[in-house]
Design a protein around this motif. Structure first.
Motif, PDB file in Angstrom:
ATOM      1  N   LEU A  64      36.778  44.239  34.062  1.00  0.00           N
ATOM      2  CA  LEU A  64      37.770  45.040  33.351  1.00  0.00           C
ATOM      3  C   LEU A  64      38.297  46.198  34.185  1.00  0.00           C
ATOM      4  O   LEU A  64      39.305  46.809  33.818  1.00  0.00           O
ATOM      5  CB  LEU A  64      37.174  45.563  32.044  1.00  0.00           C
ATOM      6  N   LEU A  70      44.145  42.442  33.634  1.00  0.00           N
ATOM      7  CA  LEU A  70      43.938  42.625  32.200  1.00  0.00           C
ATOM      8  C   LEU A  70      44.960  41.852  31.369  1.00  0.00           C
ATOM      9  O   LEU A  70      44.611  41.245  30.353  1.00  0.00           O
ATOM     10  CB  LEU A  70      43.980  44.117  31.847  1.00  0.00           C
ATOM     11  N   PRO A 117      40.859  49.873  30.249  1.00  0.00           N
ATOM     12  CA  PRO A 117      40.964  48.526  29.685  1.00  0.00           C
ATOM     13  C   PRO A 117      41.432  48.537  28.234  1.00  0.00           C
ATOM     14  O   PRO A 117      42.234  47.690  27.833  1.00  0.00           O
ATOM     15  CB  PRO A 117      39.541  47.973  29.809  1.00  0.00           C
TER      16      PRO A 117
END
Length: 251
Positions: A64, A70, A117
């Motif tokens: 992450l 992402l 994230p």
């Protein structure tokens, strides 16, 4: 029919601890869950367990802290299942240090695994959650609410997550997207290790919890996540749900 029948869910940090508890609670209610985690070994084990209830559920390995990847997490899930109904931003790593010993590296770890994230996955998921009028579940912490000693980097990132969650709740409510936060206390593998290493301190902390115990990751935390992901919670948004046995009672 379960409360989450055929809902497509992403859970970061889903291979163990609270993440795995939520994943198990959700698949038992009919959800199709993708758990995202760095640990491939535990991720594959959890994938097999989830598939006993939800054959389409899967594990996706990802770091992450790799921001450029992402968006691919969301795109992969939507390509496979055709939609996204629920995003759960659970993953977070940090180091405990006194404030004066906290380094830029410590802050980068906490924000890099927790806040960033959460922020970028929310952005990536937005167009699909807009279509499904879906839900976002983010994670707060009593460490941020109380300002626990040695938790500077963690508390800062957690309160930043609460801030953007409230902003998103205000901005995205018009699209039918609900954004809420869980602030848990749970008997995770980390807490279990701590209870064995420092049993007296563990008992002292446990005894301060009004309900007298640490929460179960599936039955206590997971069931609240099921509620927030379901139709039952559709008039709740922007809230921090204290799932901590009464440890913090908000006013």
């Amino acid at each position: 029919m379960g409360k989450l029948e055929n809902k497509v869910v992403i859970i970061t940090g889903g291979a163990g601890g609270i993440g795995s508890g939520m994943a198990k609670a959700m698949v038992k209610e009919g959800a199709i869950v993708t758990i995202v985690d760095l640990n491939e070994e535990t991720g594959k084990v959890m994938e097999k367990e989830l598939q006993q209830y939800s054959p389409e559920s899967m594990f996706m390995q990802a770091n992450l802290m790799d921001r450029d990847n992402l968006g691919n997490i969301v795109e992969t899930v939507v390509k496979k299942y055709g939609k996204l109904d629920v995003l759960v931003n659970n993953a977070h790593a940090s180091k405990q240090k006194p404030l004066m010993e906290t380094t830029q590296e410590d802050i980068d770890l906490s924000f890099g695994t927790g806040f960033y994230p959460t922020f970028y996955l929310m952005q990536a998921a937005f167009p699909y959650l807009k279509e499904s009028q879906g839900n976002i579940i983010n994670f707060a912490s009593g460490a941020g609410l109380k300002g626990d000693p040695t938790q500077g980097a963690y508390a800062a990132a957690k309160e930043a997550i609460r801030g953007i969650s409230r902003v998103a709740a205000n901005e995205w409510g018009q699209f039918g997207i609900n954004v809420n936060m869980i602030s848990p206390i749970a008997y995770s593998p980390g807490v279990e290790a701590w209870s064995k290493a420092q049993p007296e301190y563990y008992e002292a902390v446990k005894n301060k919890i009004p309900l007298g115990r640490f929460g179960d990751v599936e039955q206590d935390i997971g069931r609240v996540a099921v509620f927030l992901a379901s139709e039952d919670s559709q008039y709740i948004t922007g809230q921090t749900i204290m799932t901590d046995g009464g440890s913090i009672m908000l006013r």
